[in-house]
Design an enzyme around this catalytic site. Sequence first.
Site, PDB file in Angstrom:
ATOM      1  N   GLY A  17       0.784  -1.234   0.000  1.00 40.00           N
ATOM      2  CA  GLY A  17       0.000   0.000   0.000  1.00 40.00           C
ATOM      3  C   GLY A  17       0.817   1.284   0.000  1.00 40.00           C
ATOM      4  O   GLY A  17       1.846   1.399  -0.675  1.00 40.00           O
ATOM      5  N   ILE A  18       0.343   2.254   0.774  1.00 41.09           N
ATOM      6  CA  ILE A  18       0.975   3.575   0.819  1.00 41.09           C
ATOM      7  C   ILE A  18       2.398   3.484   1.372  1.00 41.09           C
ATOM      8  O   ILE A  18       3.314   4.159   0.893  1.00 41.09           O
ATOM      9  CB  ILE A  18       0.117   4.534   1.681  1.00 41.09           C
ATOM     10  CG1 ILE A  18      -1.246   4.783   0.999  1.00 41.09           C
ATOM     11  CG2 ILE A  18       0.850   5.839   1.932  1.00 41.09           C
ATOM     12  CD1 ILE A  18      -2.266   5.502   1.875  1.00 41.09           C
ATOM     13  N   ASP A  60       6.650  -4.506  15.173  1.00 43.80           N
ATOM     14  CA  ASP A  60       5.260  -4.290  15.588  1.00 43.80           C
ATOM     15  C   ASP A  60       5.190  -2.919  16.240  1.00 43.80           C
ATOM     16  O   ASP A  60       5.769  -2.707  17.306  1.00 43.80           O
ATOM     17  CB  ASP A  60       4.839  -5.388  16.569  1.00 43.80           C
ATOM     18  CG  ASP A  60       3.368  -5.276  16.954  1.00 43.80           C
ATOM     19  OD1 ASP A  60       2.745  -4.216  16.702  1.00 43.80           O
ATOM     20  OD2 ASP A  60       2.840  -6.253  17.513  1.00 43.80           O
ATOM     21  N   ASN A  87       3.679   5.171   9.179  1.00 44.67           N
ATOM     22  CA  ASN A  87       2.584   4.903   8.240  1.00 44.67           C
ATOM     23  C   ASN A  87       1.634   3.797   8.678  1.00 44.67           C
ATOM     24  O   ASN A  87       0.449   3.843   8.357  1.00 44.67           O
ATOM     25  CB  ASN A  87       3.204   4.535   6.876  1.00 44.67           C
ATOM     26  CG  ASN A  87       2.209   3.880   5.963  1.00 44.67           C
ATOM     27  OD1 ASN A  87       1.351   4.531   5.377  1.00 44.67           O
ATOM     28  ND2 ASN A  87       2.282   2.552   5.839  1.00 44.67           N
ATOM     29  N   TYR A 163     -11.819   4.698  14.255  1.00 38.01           N
ATOM     30  CA  TYR A 163     -10.753   5.034  13.306  1.00 38.01           C
ATOM     31  C   TYR A 163     -10.579   6.546  13.203  1.00 38.01           C
ATOM     32  O   TYR A 163      -9.463   7.074  13.262  1.00 38.01           O
ATOM     33  CB  TYR A 163     -11.086   4.422  11.938  1.00 38.01           C
ATOM     34  CG  TYR A 163     -10.060   4.689  10.865  1.00 38.01           C
ATOM     35  CD1 TYR A 163      -8.900   3.916  10.763  1.00 38.01           C
ATOM     36  CD2 TYR A 163     -10.249   5.706   9.929  1.00 38.01           C
ATOM     37  CE1 TYR A 163      -7.957   4.159   9.770  1.00 38.01           C
ATOM     38  CE2 TYR A 163      -9.317   5.952   8.935  1.00 38.01           C
ATOM     39  CZ  TYR A 163      -8.169   5.184   8.861  1.00 38.01           C
ATOM     40  OH  TYR A 163      -7.241   5.431   7.870  1.00 38.01           O
ATOM     41  N   LYS A 167      -7.226   8.931  14.081  1.00 38.28           N
ATOM     42  CA  LYS A 167      -6.525   9.790  13.123  1.00 38.28           C
ATOM     43  C   LYS A 167      -6.548  11.262  13.574  1.00 38.28           C
ATOM     44  O   LYS A 167      -5.621  12.020  13.265  1.00 38.28           O
ATOM     45  CB  LYS A 167      -7.130   9.619  11.726  1.00 38.28           C
ATOM     46  CG  LYS A 167      -6.900   8.226  11.143  1.00 38.28           C
ATOM     47  CD  LYS A 167      -5.413   7.888  11.040  1.00 38.28           C
ATOM     48  CE  LYS A 167      -5.147   6.561  10.370  1.00 38.28           C
ATOM     49  NZ  LYS A 167      -3.716   6.254  10.250  1.00 38.28           N
ATOM     50  N   ILE A 198      -7.944   6.136  -1.201  1.00 40.60           N
ATOM     51  CA  ILE A 198      -6.753   5.702  -1.944  1.00 40.60           C
ATOM     52  C   ILE A 198      -6.890   4.209  -2.266  1.00 40.60           C
ATOM     53  O   ILE A 198      -7.338   3.420  -1.412  1.00 40.60           O
ATOM     54  CB  ILE A 198      -5.476   5.917  -1.080  1.00 40.60           C
ATOM     55  CG1 ILE A 198      -5.431   7.341  -0.493  1.00 40.60           C
ATOM     56  CG2 ILE A 198      -4.217   5.614  -1.893  1.00 40.60           C
ATOM     57  CD1 ILE A 198      -5.355   8.480  -1.479  1.00 40.60           C
TER      58      ILE A 198
HETATM   59  N1  LIG Z   1      -6.146   3.611   1.825  1.00 38.16           N
HETATM   60  C1  LIG Z   1      -6.780   4.702   2.197  1.00 38.16           C
HETATM   61  O1  LIG Z   1      -7.803   5.081   1.591  1.00 38.16           O
HETATM   62  C2  LIG Z   1      -6.253   5.530   3.356  1.00 38.16           C
HETATM   63  C3  LIG Z   1      -6.822   6.790   3.567  1.00 38.16           C
HETATM   64  C4  LIG Z   1      -6.374   7.573   4.631  1.00 38.16           C
HETATM   65  C5  LIG Z   1      -5.359   7.118   5.451  1.00 38.16           C
HETATM   66  N2  LIG Z   1      -4.811   5.882   5.244  1.00 38.16           N
HETATM   67  C6  LIG Z   1      -3.752   5.465   6.165  1.00 38.16           C
HETATM   68  O2  LIG Z   1      -2.569   5.153   5.437  1.00 38.16           O
HETATM   69  C7  LIG Z   1      -1.817   4.145   6.133  1.00 38.16           C
HETATM   70  C8  LIG Z   1      -1.499   3.008   5.180  1.00 38.16           C
HETATM   71  O3  LIG Z   1      -2.730   2.494   4.704  1.00 38.16           O
HETATM   72  P1  LIG Z   1      -2.867   1.527   3.433  1.00 38.16           P
HETATM   73  O4  LIG Z   1      -4.101   1.923   2.752  1.00 38.16           O
HETATM   74  O5  LIG Z   1      -1.591   1.437   2.713  1.00 38.16           O
HETATM   75  O6  LIG Z   1      -3.190   0.185   4.258  1.00 38.16           O
HETATM   76  P2  LIG Z   1      -2.753  -1.323   4.042  1.00 38.16           P
HETATM   77  O7  LIG Z   1      -3.679  -2.114   4.892  1.00 38.16           O
HETATM   78  O8  LIG Z   1      -2.661  -1.616   2.592  1.00 38.16           O
HETATM   79  O9  LIG Z   1      -1.270  -1.346   4.670  1.00 38.16           O
HETATM   80  C9  LIG Z   1      -1.038  -1.211   6.052  1.00 38.16           C
HETATM   81  C10 LIG Z   1       0.276  -1.899   6.413  1.00 38.16           C
HETATM   82  O10 LIG Z   1       0.518  -1.732   7.807  1.00 38.16           O
HETATM   83  C11 LIG Z   1       0.988  -2.983   8.344  1.00 38.16           C
HETATM   84  N3  LIG Z   1       0.696  -3.073   9.782  1.00 38.16           N
HETATM   85  C12 LIG Z   1      -0.512  -3.247  10.373  1.00 38.16           C
HETATM   86  N4  LIG Z   1      -0.371  -3.344  11.701  1.00 38.16           N
HETATM   87  C13 LIG Z   1       0.962  -3.208  11.971  1.00 38.16           C
HETATM   88  C14 LIG Z   1       1.727  -3.205  13.163  1.00 38.16           C
HETATM   89  N5  LIG Z   1       1.149  -3.406  14.353  1.00 38.16           N
HETATM   90  N6  LIG Z   1       3.068  -3.001  13.062  1.00 38.16           N
HETATM   91  C15 LIG Z   1       3.662  -2.835  11.860  1.00 38.16           C
HETATM   92  N7  LIG Z   1       2.990  -2.842  10.691  1.00 38.16           N
HETATM   93  C16 LIG Z   1       1.653  -3.021  10.752  1.00 38.16           C
HETATM   94  C17 LIG Z   1       0.214  -4.031   7.542  1.00 38.16           C
HETATM   95  O11 LIG Z   1       0.813  -5.315   7.624  1.00 38.16           O
HETATM   96  C18 LIG Z   1       0.249  -3.400   6.146  1.00 38.16           C
HETATM   97  O12 LIG Z   1       1.421  -3.786   5.444  1.00 38.16           O
HETATM   98  C19 LIG Z   1      -2.667   3.732   7.338  1.00 38.16           C
HETATM   99  O13 LIG Z   1      -2.220   4.428   8.488  1.00 38.16           O
HETATM  100  C20 LIG Z   1      -4.061   4.193   6.950  1.00 38.16           C
HETATM  101  O14 LIG Z   1      -4.872   4.432   8.073  1.00 38.16           O
HETATM  102  C21 LIG Z   1      -5.237   5.074   4.205  1.00 38.16           C
END
Ligand SMILES: NC(=O)c1ccc[n+]([C@@H]2O[C@H](COP(=O)([O-])OP(=O)(O)OC[C@H]3O[C@@H](n4cnc5c(N)ncnc54)[C@H](O)[C@@H]3O)[C@@H](O)[C@H]2O)c1
Length: 265
Positions: A17-18, A60, A87, A163, A167, A198
């Site tokens: 992801g991001i 973690d 992130n 959630y 945030k 996203i």
């Molecule tokens: N996708 C969206 O629309 C969106 C919008 C706003 C904010 N965000 C934020 O962006 C960030 C990334 O989101 P994403 O969409 O890429 O999500 P995703 O679920 O694709 O990726 C999240 C990653 O975090 C890792 N993770 C989870 N718990 C963990 C822990 N305890 N320790 C270490 N790693 C851990 C997961 O294994 C995963 O690889 C998050 O903080 C999310 O809240 C996402």
Amino acid sequence: MGRVDGKVAIVTGAGTGIGFAAATRLSEEGAKVTIAEFDAKSGEGAAEVLGADAQFVQHDVRDEASWQALMDKVAGTHGRPDILVNNAGILATERNQHLAATDLDQWRAIQTVNVEGVFLGCKYGVAAMTADGGRAKGGDGGGAIVNMSSIAGLIATSHLVAYGASKGAVRQLTKSVAIDCARKGLGIRCNSVHPGVIVTNMGNQVMGMGNGNVEENWKARLDLVPMGEPGQAVDVANCILFLASDEARHVTGAELVVDGGMTVV
Ligand SMILES: NC(=O)c1ccc[n+]([C@@H]2O[C@H](COP(=O)([O-])OP(=O)(O)OC[C@H]3O[C@@H](n4cnc5c(N)ncnc54)[C@H](O)[C@@H]3O)[C@@H](O)[C@H]2O)c1
């Protein structure tokens, strides 16, 4: 020369992801990147894609000992960190989180990763970046911390109560860390990023909530995005790159919204 040439960067949750997009952009622009990820399979895969200057550390964000081990490992391989991207985050549900539907265990699980994880990251990140005593004591340390919030931290999210609160906390914590570091003369900036919708695993998870029809819900949600299309992980990654680089040297405590205009209307 890359925009973050020679800098040492850590990105949490960077297996996918991001986070992976941010790690990729930082690496492309010359940083030595540590993929700090809970999931070993995706973390190892991500580091392999980035190549020799990247490493994977199983991590973690909820666990204080894991933060100390991560900082020790980075110091031993790449050196003192210059960039930390907090992130990692979770949504932790397939169903709506209306107030009445949110139980305390679910609330706590989300705050533990999304808020405590970022708090620990800031604490251990600042300590590692100023391991030489910091600029105020004659050291040349310093750096940039980028915390992942969301538009859910800016506006009401009645369907995502826990959630959204997490945030909002990240947004506020970022500003306190920014001012603490600035007033102490540490040379560390701290900013938050606020994505809208996203396309990632989490993006699809959000769209699946309620009726489970991911495709239909993406279409309906895009009506709320003035630019008419969802954001891609790289769109957020490019904003993270800017805030992490010296181009943002006078930017701290700021919130950078990446939402195609969603929160403006
Ligand atoms: N996708 C969206 O629309 C969106 C919008 C706003 C904010 N965000 C934020 O962006 C960030 C990334 O989101 P994403 O969409 O890429 O999500 P995703 O679920 O694709 O990726 C999240 C990653 O975090 C890792 N993770 C989870 N718990 C963990 C822990 N305890 N320790 C270490 N790693 C851990 C997961 O294994 C995963 O690889 C998050 O903080 C999310 O809240 C996402």
